[in-house]
Design an enzyme around this catalytic site. Structure first.
Site, PDB file in Angstrom:
ATOM      1  N   ARG A  40       0.851  -1.184   0.000  1.00 59.60           N
ATOM      2  CA  ARG A  40       0.000   0.000   0.000  1.00 59.60           C
ATOM      3  C   ARG A  40       0.892   1.241   0.000  1.00 59.60           C
ATOM      4  NH1 ARG A  40      -3.834   2.578   4.768  1.00 59.60           N
ATOM      5  NH2 ARG A  40      -4.947   4.040   3.404  1.00 59.60           N
ATOM      6  N   HIS A  41       0.375   2.310  -0.581  1.00 62.45           N
ATOM      7  CA  HIS A  41       1.096   3.581  -0.557  1.00 62.45           C
ATOM      8  C   HIS A  41       1.313   4.050   0.882  1.00 62.45           C
ATOM      9  CE1 HIS A  41      -2.638   5.553   0.571  1.00 62.45           C
ATOM     10  NE2 HIS A  41      -3.237   4.887  -0.415  1.00 62.45           N
ATOM     11  N   ARG A  44      -0.759   9.721   3.492  1.00 60.72           N
ATOM     12  CA  ARG A  44      -1.230  10.693   2.498  1.00 60.72           C
ATOM     13  C   ARG A  44      -2.164  11.694   3.151  1.00 60.72           C
ATOM     14  NH1 ARG A  44      -6.282   9.242   2.566  1.00 60.72           N
ATOM     15  NH2 ARG A  44      -6.994   7.094   2.245  1.00 60.72           N
ATOM     16  N   ARG A 108       0.044   9.185  -5.421  1.00 60.93           N
ATOM     17  CA  ARG A 108       0.555   8.653  -4.158  1.00 60.93           C
ATOM     18  C   ARG A 108       1.161   7.253  -4.311  1.00 60.93           C
ATOM     19  NH1 ARG A 108      -4.971   9.167  -3.845  1.00 60.93           N
ATOM     20  NH2 ARG A 108      -6.247   7.289  -3.600  1.00 60.93           N
ATOM     21  N   ASP A 253      -4.986   0.147  -0.129  1.00 60.90           N
ATOM     22  CA  ASP A 253      -5.450  -0.774   0.911  1.00 60.90           C
ATOM     23  C   ASP A 253      -6.539  -1.701   0.373  1.00 60.90           C
ATOM     24  OD1 ASP A 253      -7.206   1.315   0.570  1.00 60.90           O
ATOM     25  OD2 ASP A 253      -7.497   1.726   2.709  1.00 60.90           O
TER      26      ASP A 253
END
Length: 389
Positions: A40-41, A44, A108, A253
């Site tokens: 996942r990034h 943010r 992102r 996610d």
């Protein structure tokens, strides 16, 4: 001469004693052959906010949905951890034949992948194009983006939202979580108790989206597509070793949860920032292949082993493929009942129009027949005012 006599004597003695020497083939040590990562990034800014939120988009340096400095640090640290974990498997310097990175087409996730690669492959020697910059560009590939009603009413009143659904409640929690994480003062109504209840609703929305009802079908249609590609890559690598050593997916996610639901290893919680699902393909000392899965969701702990139901942690590849076969869609577009293409749409519209016309003609014909049958022989309608004989 004495040494030579000793050797011959030893061989003769073994022959006389009936001792047979068996030459054993050299054993092959278990080796890591292929790694797939889905992460996942990082941290943010909120994706969007609610109407009455005092912190609108101009409060965030790069606007909504963008990777923050903390998110960059999280993925740089994950890259460093991966560099340590795969020391000796990957080259210490970047080799394009070894690594392929794919990202969704969001700022992102693209930036997370770049920050991750900065930690995974810091430049050295000839790869350092500027002595003052400890970074090198590495390609990242992508494709375009083609229960409690009183509580919910309170949230609606305080946020200004007119249509509260599980998705909008999730967005409210996400916005408040991002603001709280970055030191912004939350409104008085967003008490710890409210945040806890919103968090529970957020977790429920994930379970509702990916499970609860028709879980097997959702798993196949949501996470099964990515799982199908991962299965294909594992099979190809075991057969020919033609793929890079490391294949990376930078995503969200929801991507992680969908995949873990398909694998039936989801723990029911939202995947944290920079969390990473790991697939490792090993060749055993007998030449067969096995798959191990791990989940890194805490930066200060080693990745957690994940066990596919019905298989040990060191799962034989053929068993892994067999157990995951039911959640791989055979015809994803047909199973999802996606809209047809333009040509198909024209045919459907034409058939619908023809069918409607035919239906109206049948109704008209039946009406005429009904009226004819309702009138007795020789009957003639007499208009008002007409003389009666």
């Amino acid at each position: 001469m004495a040494g030579r006599q000793f050797v011959w004597s030893g061989a003769l003695l073994q022959l006389l004693l009936g001792v047979h020497l068996i030459v054993m083939p050299p054993t092959q040590a278990r080796s890591l052959r292929f790694v797939t990562l889905l992460y996942r990034h990082g941290d943010r800014s909120p994706v969007k906010t609610y109407p009455k939120d005092p912190y609108q988009e101009d409060e965030w340096p790069q606007g909504f949905g963008q990777l923050t400095k903390e998110g960059m640090r999280q993925h740089w640290e994950l890259g460093q951890a991966l560099r340590q974990r795969y020391h000796g498997f990957l080259n210490t310097s970047y080799h394009r034949q070894e690594v392929y990175v794919r990202s969704t087409d969001f700022d992102r996730t693209l930036m997370s992948a770049e920050a991750n690669l900065a930690g995974l492959f810091p430049p050295n020697g000839m790869q350092r194009f500027n002595p003052n910059i400890s970074w090198q560009p590495i390609p990242v590939h992508t494709v375009p983006i083609t229960e409690d009603r009183q509580f919910l009413e309170m949230v609606a009143n305080e946020t200004g939202l007119t249509d509260l659904t599980l998705e909008t409640v999730w967005n409210v929690y996400d916005t408040l979580f991002c603001e709280q994480t970055h030191g912004l003062v939350l409104p008085p109504w967003a008490s710890p108790q409210t945040m806890q209840r919103l968090s529970r609703l957020k977790d429920f929305s994930f379970r509702f989206l990916f499970g609860i009802y028709e879980q097997a079908e959702k798993a196949r249609l949501q996470g099964g597509v990515l799982l199908a590609q991962i299965r294909k890559n594992l099979t190809l690598m075991a057969a020919s070793s033609q793929l890079p050593k490391l294949l990376v997916y930078s995503a969200h996610d929801t991507t992680l949860v969908a995949l873990q639901m398909a694998l039936d290893v989801y723990n029911g919680e939202q995947a944290p920032y920079a969390s990473c699902h790991i697939f490792e393909l090993y060749q055993e000392d007998n030449g067969n292949f096995s798959v191990e899965m791990y989940f890194r969701n805490e930066s200060n702990k080693a990745p957690w082993p994940l066990i596919l139901p019905g298989c040990p942690h060191r799962c034989p590849l053929q068993d892994f493929l067999h157990l995951t076969e039911p959640v791989v869609p055979k015809d994803w577009q047909r199973e999802c009942q996606l809209a047809s293409g333009p040509a198909d749409t024209e045919v459907i519209v034409a058939l619908a129009v023809c069918g409607s016309i035919l239906f109206l003609l049948i109704v008209l014909l039946l009406t005429v027949l009904f009226r004819m049958q309702a009138q007795p022989p020789g009957y003639r309608h007499v208009a008002d005012g007409e003389d009666h004989a």
